[in-house]
Each structure stands twice: as C-alpha cells, then as structure tokens.
Scaffold this active site. Sequence first.
Site, mmCIF file in Angstrom:
data_model
loop_
_atom_site.group_PDB
_atom_site.id
_atom_site.type_symbol
_atom_site.label_atom_id
_atom_site.label_comp_id
_atom_site.label_asym_id
_atom_site.label_seq_id
_atom_site.Cartn_x
_atom_site.Cartn_y
_atom_site.Cartn_z
ATOM 1 N N GLU A 1 0.826 -1.217 0.000
ATOM 2 C CA GLU A 1 0.000 0.000 0.000
ATOM 3 C C GLU A 1 0.860 1.269 0.000
ATOM 4 O OE1 GLU A 1 -4.241 0.350 1.132
ATOM 5 O OE2 GLU A 1 -3.622 -0.848 2.851
ATOM 6 N N TYR B 1 0.377 -7.923 -1.712
ATOM 7 C CA TYR B 1 -0.750 -7.251 -1.069
ATOM 8 C C TYR B 1 -2.045 -7.914 -1.539
ATOM 9 C CZ TYR B 1 -4.088 -3.577 0.185
ATOM 10 O OH TYR B 1 -5.172 -2.895 0.684
ATOM 11 N N ASP C 1 0.902 -8.241 3.229
ATOM 12 C CA ASP C 1 -0.413 -8.134 3.862
ATOM 13 C C ASP C 1 -1.310 -9.144 3.165
ATOM 14 O OD1 ASP C 1 -2.914 -7.519 4.757
ATOM 15 O OD2 ASP C 1 -2.873 -5.411 4.144
#
Length: 267
Positions: free
Chosen positions: A35, A109, A150
Amino acid sequence: MLKIATWNVNSIRKRIDQLCSFVTEDEIDIIMLQEIKCTNEQFPYEQIEQLGYKCIVHGEKARNGVAILSKYPVIEDSLSTSIVDNEEARYLECLIECNGFNLRVASVYVPNGQSIDSEAFKYKLHFFDCLYQRLHDLFGKEEITIVGGDYNVAPNKIDVHDDYANEDKIGFNIDERGKLFAILHSGYCDAFRITNPESKEFSWWDYREGSWQQNKGMRIDHILLSPEATDRLEKCYINNKMRAKENPSDHAPVVCVLEESINYSLK
DNA sequence: ATGGTGGCTGGGCCA
C-alpha cells in the site's frame, strides 16, 4: 545476521519519515512494502537511497502498490509483477544477492475482500489461487524464498481478538483461511507463528472504534519462508511501537531474523 | 449506532 521486514505503510509519502527511522533503528536489511499508494514516479527514492537501500517499485495511482528495499544488490527485478490478469499493483518479486547466495524476495498485497458475500471476496479467493500457483512454481527454484506481505487473512483463532473469531468476518472466513493454509501446506512456513507458538499478537488494528487502544486487532501480515529459510530462522517479531506513533499506519511491521553464516547450497 | 477513521483526491471509493 539478516533482518528482513514486511510493512503495509498505508501511503509511502505519508509514512516516509517513519519508514526511515524504523529501518534505521531496527537495522533492517530488506523490507517488503505494501500500500505505497503512489505511482513509480511519485516514489520517494532519494530519501530511501540515502540510507543505502536499492528500491524496486511497482506502484499505481492512489491505491495498492508494492515495493522492495534492499541494502544488498538486486540482481533481477520486475519479476512477475502481475500474477493476476489485471492492472492492480499487488505483487512484486526480485532476486537479491547476499554474501554469495541468492534470496528470492516477494512483496504481496492480497485484496481485502470487503465482505464474504461480495464480488471483491471472490476476487480475493482468485488472487490467492494465483498466488498459490506462483509460489508453487517458485518452490525449490532458489533455496531461499521469502514472501512477505499483507495477506488480509488471520490463520487461526489466536490471530484475532476474541470478538472477531467468526466465520462471517472478513479475514477469518474458512475459505480464505483455507487458501492461506494451502500455501503453507505447499511448504512455506509462517515465520512469526513457528517462533512464537503461543503469542496472541496482532499486526493490524482498525483506525476506527478505538481498536488500537483496546488491542482489538488481527495478525494478517505474514512472512512466509521456504524450508531452507526456515532452517535459518532465529526469531520473528512484530514492532507494534510503530502503531503507537502519531499518524501511524494501521499496520505494524513484522520482522524476521535469519542466520546468514551458513552454506545454503544443498548440492 | 448500518456508524466509526484515514488516505487517496478534489466526489466518493477503498480499507
């Protein structure tokens, strides 16, 4: 010793000073970022390179975006930046040469998925299938593979606060957990859990509802290691001091420490 | 409480 971290920074431009102090204070050699929320052109190369890191960046405008920073030379980059057939910047892979051996490092991600009944959740499961395929293909290619990111999934009950251990909750549904388990079963190891078997610790706390103050979080950021990396794993910790700072990311960095004075070759 | 906060932006979308 090799210190490798993963951190969802929730905007690299907002978090650049915190990033620089974190990698300096924790003496991080390699970090996978998620991010970053900027284009490659907007990435703050200069401030990071001043600290001695090479930057591999796969960004997009305003959202998503992944990067890898390394104090060691990057010998291949821009590998497999698209594991899913779309334009979203959610995966980046490179090969890093570290004192005579190679590390394959990926930053991932995984989509949030919004809610269990949404199209976004189907996309999340599809993304996991593509990630599984890629990591399966990588298996055994280099001895040392490190996939940090993540994953937007908490593996087990111990990884979520008590109110959240529910099938309906995004990040804890059995189907998405199953996708993460499949990757683990294919031979990768959850670095935090193997070194901290009983610890109820989190890596993400919602900005809303005083989640941080009440410690209502989830452990959704993971460092997955190939077997030869796992053999060298000394410890793994979550630096939640970063979550306690002013203007924090909603995620804390996860750090693993590998012993490097070993002959990694199996041949 | 169908909210709440934060980051992109430049009005909502996403997390």
